[in-house]
Design a protein around this motif. Structure first.
Motif, PDB file in Angstrom:
ATOM      1  N   MET A 386       0.831  -1.197   0.000  1.00 44.15           N
ATOM      2  CA  MET A 386       0.000   0.000   0.000  1.00 44.15           C
ATOM      3  C   MET A 386       0.872   1.255   0.000  1.00 44.15           C
ATOM      4  O   MET A 386       2.025   1.206   0.443  1.00 44.15           O
ATOM      5  CB  MET A 386      -0.849  -0.001   1.273  1.00 44.15           C
ATOM      6  CG  MET A 386      -1.872  -1.091   1.316  1.00 44.15           C
ATOM      7  SD  MET A 386      -3.330  -0.616   0.408  1.00 44.15           S
ATOM      8  CE  MET A 386      -3.957   0.654   1.509  1.00 44.15           C
ATOM      9  N   PRO A 387       0.320   2.377  -0.434  1.00 41.14           N
ATOM     10  CA  PRO A 387       1.062   3.633  -0.283  1.00 41.14           C
ATOM     11  C   PRO A 387       1.450   3.816   1.185  1.00 41.14           C
ATOM     12  O   PRO A 387       0.649   3.552   2.083  1.00 41.14           O
ATOM     13  CB  PRO A 387       0.025   4.695  -0.686  1.00 41.14           C
ATOM     14  CG  PRO A 387      -0.931   3.985  -1.593  1.00 41.14           C
ATOM     15  CD  PRO A 387      -0.990   2.577  -1.089  1.00 41.14           C
ATOM     16  N   GLY A 388       2.694   4.202   1.409  1.00 44.93           N
ATOM     17  CA  GLY A 388       3.166   4.404   2.782  1.00 44.93           C
ATOM     18  C   GLY A 388       3.753   3.153   3.411  1.00 44.93           C
ATOM     19  O   GLY A 388       4.286   3.202   4.514  1.00 44.93           O
ATOM     20  N   ILE A 389       3.632   2.018   2.724  1.00 42.72           N
ATOM     21  CA  ILE A 389       4.117   0.748   3.287  1.00 42.72           C
ATOM     22  C   ILE A 389       5.297   0.250   2.459  1.00 42.72           C
ATOM     23  O   ILE A 389       5.199   0.128   1.241  1.00 42.72           O
ATOM     24  CB  ILE A 389       2.996  -0.313   3.275  1.00 42.72           C
ATOM     25  CG1 ILE A 389       1.793   0.151   4.105  1.00 42.72           C
ATOM     26  CG2 ILE A 389       3.518  -1.671   3.764  1.00 42.72           C
ATOM     27  CD1 ILE A 389       2.083   0.430   5.567  1.00 42.72           C
ATOM     28  N   GLU A 390       6.396  -0.034   3.144  1.00 44.02           N
ATOM     29  CA  GLU A 390       7.542  -0.626   2.454  1.00 44.02           C
ATOM     30  C   GLU A 390       7.619  -2.098   2.833  1.00 44.02           C
ATOM     31  O   GLU A 390       7.693  -2.441   4.013  1.00 44.02           O
ATOM     32  CB  GLU A 390       8.840   0.089   2.859  1.00 44.02           C
ATOM     33  CG  GLU A 390      10.045  -0.430   2.082  1.00 44.02           C
ATOM     34  CD  GLU A 390      11.368   0.160   2.582  1.00 44.02           C
ATOM     35  OE1 GLU A 390      11.343   1.169   3.322  1.00 44.02           O
ATOM     36  OE2 GLU A 390      12.412  -0.430   2.245  1.00 44.02           O
ATOM     37  N   ALA A 391       7.547  -2.959   1.837  1.00 46.42           N
ATOM     38  CA  ALA A 391       7.616  -4.401   2.094  1.00 46.42           C
ATOM     39  C   ALA A 391       8.896  -4.955   1.489  1.00 46.42           C
ATOM     40  O   ALA A 391       9.494  -4.348   0.601  1.00 46.42           O
ATOM     41  CB  ALA A 391       6.398  -5.096   1.497  1.00 46.42           C
ATOM     42  N   GLY A 392       9.310  -6.110   1.971  1.00 48.17           N
ATOM     43  CA  GLY A 392      10.479  -6.773   1.413  1.00 48.17           C
ATOM     44  C   GLY A 392      10.383  -8.269   1.626  1.00 48.17           C
ATOM     45  O   GLY A 392       9.531  -8.743   2.381  1.00 48.17           O
ATOM     46  N   LYS A 451       8.774  -9.554 -10.804  1.00 44.81           N
ATOM     47  CA  LYS A 451       9.572  -8.430 -11.290  1.00 44.81           C
ATOM     48  C   LYS A 451       8.743  -7.150 -11.436  1.00 44.81           C
ATOM     49  O   LYS A 451       9.277  -6.058 -11.536  1.00 44.81           O
ATOM     50  CB  LYS A 451      10.272  -8.797 -12.605  1.00 44.81           C
ATOM     51  CG  LYS A 451       9.337  -9.080 -13.761  1.00 44.81           C
ATOM     52  CD  LYS A 451      10.130  -9.364 -15.022  1.00 44.81           C
ATOM     53  CE  LYS A 451       9.286  -9.625 -16.258  1.00 44.81           C
ATOM     54  NZ  LYS A 451       7.872  -9.395 -16.241  1.00 44.81           N
ATOM     55  N   ASP A 452       7.411  -7.297 -11.454  1.00 53.56           N
ATOM     56  CA  ASP A 452       6.554  -6.118 -11.545  1.00 53.56           C
ATOM     57  C   ASP A 452       6.104  -5.609 -10.179  1.00 53.56           C
ATOM     58  O   ASP A 452       5.246  -4.727 -10.083  1.00 53.56           O
ATOM     59  CB  ASP A 452       5.315  -6.422 -12.397  1.00 53.56           C
ATOM     60  CG  ASP A 452       5.721  -6.862 -13.792  1.00 53.56           C
ATOM     61  OD1 ASP A 452       6.640  -6.225 -14.350  1.00 53.56           O
ATOM     62  OD2 ASP A 452       5.146  -7.844 -14.306  1.00 53.56           O
ATOM     63  N   GLY A 453       6.638  -6.227  -9.125  1.00 55.66           N
ATOM     64  CA  GLY A 453       6.329  -5.720  -7.779  1.00 55.66           C
ATOM     65  C   GLY A 453       5.109  -6.345  -7.138  1.00 55.66           C
ATOM     66  O   GLY A 453       4.699  -5.932  -6.049  1.00 55.66           O
ATOM     67  N   TYR A 454       4.473  -7.333  -7.789  1.00 56.45           N
ATOM     68  CA  TYR A 454       3.345  -8.035  -7.169  1.00 56.45           C
ATOM     69  C   TYR A 454       3.877  -9.068  -6.179  1.00 56.45           C
ATOM     70  O   TYR A 454       4.877  -9.735  -6.455  1.00 56.45           O
ATOM     71  CB  TYR A 454       2.502  -8.769  -8.223  1.00 56.45           C
ATOM     72  CG  TYR A 454       1.571  -7.868  -9.012  1.00 56.45           C
ATOM     73  CD1 TYR A 454       0.222  -7.771  -8.677  1.00 56.45           C
ATOM     74  CD2 TYR A 454       2.035  -7.126 -10.105  1.00 56.45           C
ATOM     75  CE1 TYR A 454      -0.639  -6.960  -9.396  1.00 56.45           C
ATOM     76  CE2 TYR A 454       1.176  -6.306 -10.830  1.00 56.45           C
ATOM     77  CZ  TYR A 454      -0.158  -6.227 -10.473  1.00 56.45           C
ATOM     78  OH  TYR A 454      -1.006  -5.426 -11.188  1.00 56.45           O
ATOM     79  N   TYR A 455       3.168  -9.219  -5.062  1.00 55.95           N
ATOM     80  CA  TYR A 455       3.557 -10.208  -4.053  1.00 55.95           C
ATOM     81  C   TYR A 455       2.671 -11.446  -4.164  1.00 55.95           C
ATOM     82  O   TYR A 455       1.465 -11.338  -4.382  1.00 55.95           O
ATOM     83  CB  TYR A 455       3.448  -9.605  -2.639  1.00 55.95           C
ATOM     84  CG  TYR A 455       4.621  -8.717  -2.324  1.00 55.95           C
ATOM     85  CD1 TYR A 455       4.769  -7.483  -2.956  1.00 55.95           C
ATOM     86  CD2 TYR A 455       5.602  -9.117  -1.418  1.00 55.95           C
ATOM     87  CE1 TYR A 455       5.863  -6.675  -2.690  1.00 55.95           C
ATOM     88  CE2 TYR A 455       6.691  -8.316  -1.146  1.00 55.95           C
ATOM     89  CZ  TYR A 455       6.812  -7.093  -1.786  1.00 55.95           C
ATOM     90  OH  TYR A 455       7.901  -6.300  -1.524  1.00 55.95           O
ATOM     91  N   TRP A 456       3.292 -12.609  -3.994  1.00 55.65           N
ATOM     92  CA  TRP A 456       2.595 -13.900  -4.108  1.00 55.65           C
ATOM     93  C   TRP A 456       2.789 -14.657  -2.811  1.00 55.65           C
ATOM     94  O   TRP A 456       3.918 -14.884  -2.379  1.00 55.65           O
ATOM     95  CB  TRP A 456       3.152 -14.701  -5.298  1.00 55.65           C
ATOM     96  CG  TRP A 456       2.987 -13.967  -6.606  1.00 55.65           C
ATOM     97  CD1 TRP A 456       3.727 -12.907  -7.047  1.00 55.65           C
ATOM     98  CD2 TRP A 456       1.989 -14.211  -7.606  1.00 55.65           C
ATOM     99  NE1 TRP A 456       3.257 -12.472  -8.268  1.00 55.65           N
ATOM    100  CE2 TRP A 456       2.195 -13.258  -8.643  1.00 55.65           C
ATOM    101  CE3 TRP A 456       0.949 -15.139  -7.744  1.00 55.65           C
ATOM    102  CZ2 TRP A 456       1.392 -13.205  -9.777  1.00 55.65           C
ATOM    103  CZ3 TRP A 456       0.154 -15.090  -8.877  1.00 55.65           C
ATOM    104  CH2 TRP A 456       0.372 -14.129  -9.880  1.00 55.65           C
ATOM    105  N   PHE A 457       1.689 -15.038  -2.202  1.00 54.67           N
ATOM    106  CA  PHE A 457       1.745 -15.753  -0.921  1.00 54.67           C
ATOM    107  C   PHE A 457       2.197 -17.188  -1.154  1.00 54.67           C
ATOM    108  O   PHE A 457       1.704 -17.857  -2.054  1.00 54.67           O
ATOM    109  CB  PHE A 457       0.347 -15.739  -0.302  1.00 54.67           C
ATOM    110  CG  PHE A 457       0.271 -16.367   1.055  1.00 54.67           C
ATOM    111  CD1 PHE A 457       0.684 -15.670   2.187  1.00 54.67           C
ATOM    112  CD2 PHE A 457      -0.238 -17.643   1.216  1.00 54.67           C
ATOM    113  CE1 PHE A 457       0.595 -16.234   3.446  1.00 54.67           C
ATOM    114  CE2 PHE A 457      -0.330 -18.227   2.471  1.00 54.67           C
ATOM    115  CZ  PHE A 457       0.098 -17.522   3.587  1.00 54.67           C
TER     116      PHE A 457
END
Ligand code: ATP
Ligand code: MG
Length: 580
Positions: A386-392, A451-457
């Protein structure tokens, strides 16, 4: 600074925010704060933001809650009704001798008093904890002990069945409020108490960091933890409702979550009201025709549900949905468990809109990763931060953490600092501290970023299966299984094996019209092998009538595994049914 946008633009919050892609680049918490009003002197109170300020701004006549009772009765509560009802409730708490910071528990279903209790508690500057009304006496008692409950709001039936026998053994519990006109001995009837109370109460001047809510986790992986959240969480509830759920003033919104689960509060009470929507609240539990006709009759625009309910709808088939008009729906979202790609495809076909998966936890207090309306949905992905959230995506090493690149599987981590992040686990500071390593919050879930920044559980770290050198996430296998026409739901675990390390075993429930049997098992295994390859396909499939689930609807794989291996079942207080 709170309130700047409201003052400049008259409170059209959604319109004041930049679009998500832009927002991801330009986002600052200072700008987001302008969505809120705040109280003079830098104070902040969730109830003021969710209710009172709307009334002050002239929206008191708007319906805040359209309540649908079990017996098909309707009741509308306007924002003015909520302001008054929550003021009366706050006064009742004070008259009964409770003080700022005291802990108030609620044990009831989706009845209007629940909403007055939640927001009235916050208005009074006290701390609110909702519980599942379906819990048995023991889990209720344990949680109230951990939370040092001072007051409980419940119904007479629930009180007599689940509380009365041990009530005197909890020294902290001073007050039991009973919904309705009468109360058993030693309790206070809420109806008359509310009537006697003053309809005015100025929201308590709470600090942004003052505790507001304690939520217990679902207990999917073990003993539930009490996550403490503060009033400042409302800032995140405000913006995430806007971005991830498309909530704007006047939106007709339906969140199906039980109030005992964090979703039922963050997105079943606070976020929608802060965004000044009209919420549909249905007292009844899932019933297919009731749900479909509710959407049609109430013209629901935004619908937030969970995979377990979506799979039940899928199970009923397309034909069951045919008679209904779903044209009012403009945005559908899902949370709580991985949303199988099949469910996204199905909802697109049946409702004309895909379910948008999003990911978060009790600990995060709000949606962290989401498929937003403006983005292309990739079925099976939980979306982007989300905007404001940095994930890694990170890997724990001996000395700390290593950040992983696109395409690599690791633990999903978040940069701490967003407003709705838990501030501690109640009485478990050490456990809380362990969640933070090298400047990251570690979620305990495994995921991959493309590579497009989508996250997969991929799965919970605890559920990962190691089979013949492959790392297998149960979700991938379960999703392949439910693509088979016979399979309604699947739970996948690893079972120890001498040669492979672990082999994959699946428990499935079937769609109506299919009968368990060897032939069907072979066929489903064949289907899985074709989809997944022999190394990842389940070696064995067991047919079940139901799968063990938490009250929030999550499949409890640890229980399947414990039963398989004959191990102790651990904490099962959150189990959905009373099966043992
Ligand atoms: P406990 O922590 O007590 O074991 P829990 O983790 O199930 O219980 P919650 O906080 O209610 O308690 O659930 C959060 C978890 O649910 C996440 O960590 C994740 O494992 C799962 N989850 C939530 N949303 C999604 C999603 N969209 N996709 C995949 N998993 C999800
Ligand atoms: Mg958890």
């Amino acid at each position: 600074m709170f309130g700047a946008i409201r003052k400049e633009s008259g409170g059209t919050r959604g319109a004041s925010l930049p679009n998500p892609d832009e927002a991801r680049k330009t986002f600052t918490w200072e700008v987001a704060e302008q969505m809120l009003d705040g109280l003079p002197g830098g104070y902040l109170n969730i109830a003021h933001e969710a209710v009172d300020r709307h009334v002050a701004q002239g929206h008191g006549g708007q319906v805040a809650i359209r309540w649908l009772g079990k017996d098909n009765e309707h009741r509308d509560l306007t924002y003015a009704d909520l302001a008054e009802g929550t003021a009366r409730f706050a006064n009742v708490l004070e008259v009964q001798g409770l003080a700022r910071g005291d802990s108030v528990f609620a044990l009831m279903g989706r009845v209007p008093e629940l909403y007055l209790a939640a927001l009235g508690t916050l208005k009074a500057g006290m701390v609110f904890t909702p519980l599942f009304s379906a819990f048995g006496p023991e889990p209720i008692r344990t949680r109230m002990e951990i939370g040092t409950a001072k007051a409980l709001v419940t119904t007479e039936t629930l009180y007599r069945r689940k509380i009365a026998q041990w009530r005197d053994e909890i020294p902290s519990l001073k007050l039991v409020l009973i919904v309705g006109e009468e109360a058993p001995e030693g309790c206070v009837a809420l109806g008359p108490a509310m009537e006697d109370a003053s309809p005015d109460f100025e929201a308590a001047r709470t600090l942004p960091e003052d505790p507001a809510l304690i939520h217990f986790t679902s207990g999917t992986t073990g003993r539930p933890k009490g996550a403490v959240h503060v009033h400042k969480a409302v800032l995140y509830h405000a913006i995430s409702g806007c971005y991830a759920l498309e909530l704007t003033p006047g939106t007709i919104y339906w969140c199906t979550a039980d109030p005992g689960w964090v979703t039922g509060t963050s997105y079943g009470i606070i976020s929608p009201l802060v965004n000044r929507v009209t919420m549909i609240v249905d007292e009844a539990e899932f019933d297919l025709d009731r749900w479909y006709s509710t959407i049609q009759r109430e013209k629901v625009e935004v619908w937030y549900s969970a995979p377990t309910a979506i799979r039940m709808m899928m199970r009923a088939g397309d034909a069951a949905a045919k008679p209904y008009d779903f044209s009012s729906l403009r945005f559908l979202a899902s949370v709580g468990e991985p949303l199988n790609p099949e469910a996204v495809v199905w909802s697109n076909r049946v409702f004309g809109k895909p379910f948008h998966d999003n990911w978060w936890q009790t600990e995060t207090g709000g949606i962290m990763i989401a498929n937003l309306a403006a983005q292309e949905v990739r079925p099976g992905s939980m979306g982007k931060p989300m905007p404001g959230i940095e994930a890694g995506i990170v890997e724990r090493t001996q000395t700390g953490l290593k950040e992983l690149g696109d395409g690599e599987i690791g633990e999903l981590a978040l940069r701490p600092g967003w407003p709705s992040m838990m501030r501690t686990y109640l009485h478990e500071q050490a456990r809380y501290d362990k969640c933070f390593v090298d400047g990251w919050y570690l979620s305990g879930d495994l995921a991959m970023r493309d590579k497009d920044g989508y996250y997969w559980f991929v799965g919970r770290a605890d559920d990962l299966i190691k089979s013949s050198g492959h790392l297998v996430g149960p979700f991938e296998v379960e999703s392949a299984l439910i693509e088979h026409e016979a399979v309604a739901e699947a739970g996948v675990i690893g079972v120890p094996d001498e040669t492979a390390g672990e082999v994959i075993k699946a428990y499935v429930t079937l769609n109506p019209g299919f009968t368990p049997g060897e032939e069907l098992e072979r066929e489903i295994r064949g289907h899985a092998r074709k989809k997944l390859g022999p190394a990842v396909a389940p070696r064995e499939i067991v047919f079940r009538n139901t799968l063990p689930k938490t009250r929030s609807g999550k499949i409890m794989r640890r229980l399947l595994k414990a039963r398989e291996l004959g191990l102790p079942e651990g904490d099962i207080s959150t189990l959905e049914t009373d099966e043992t």
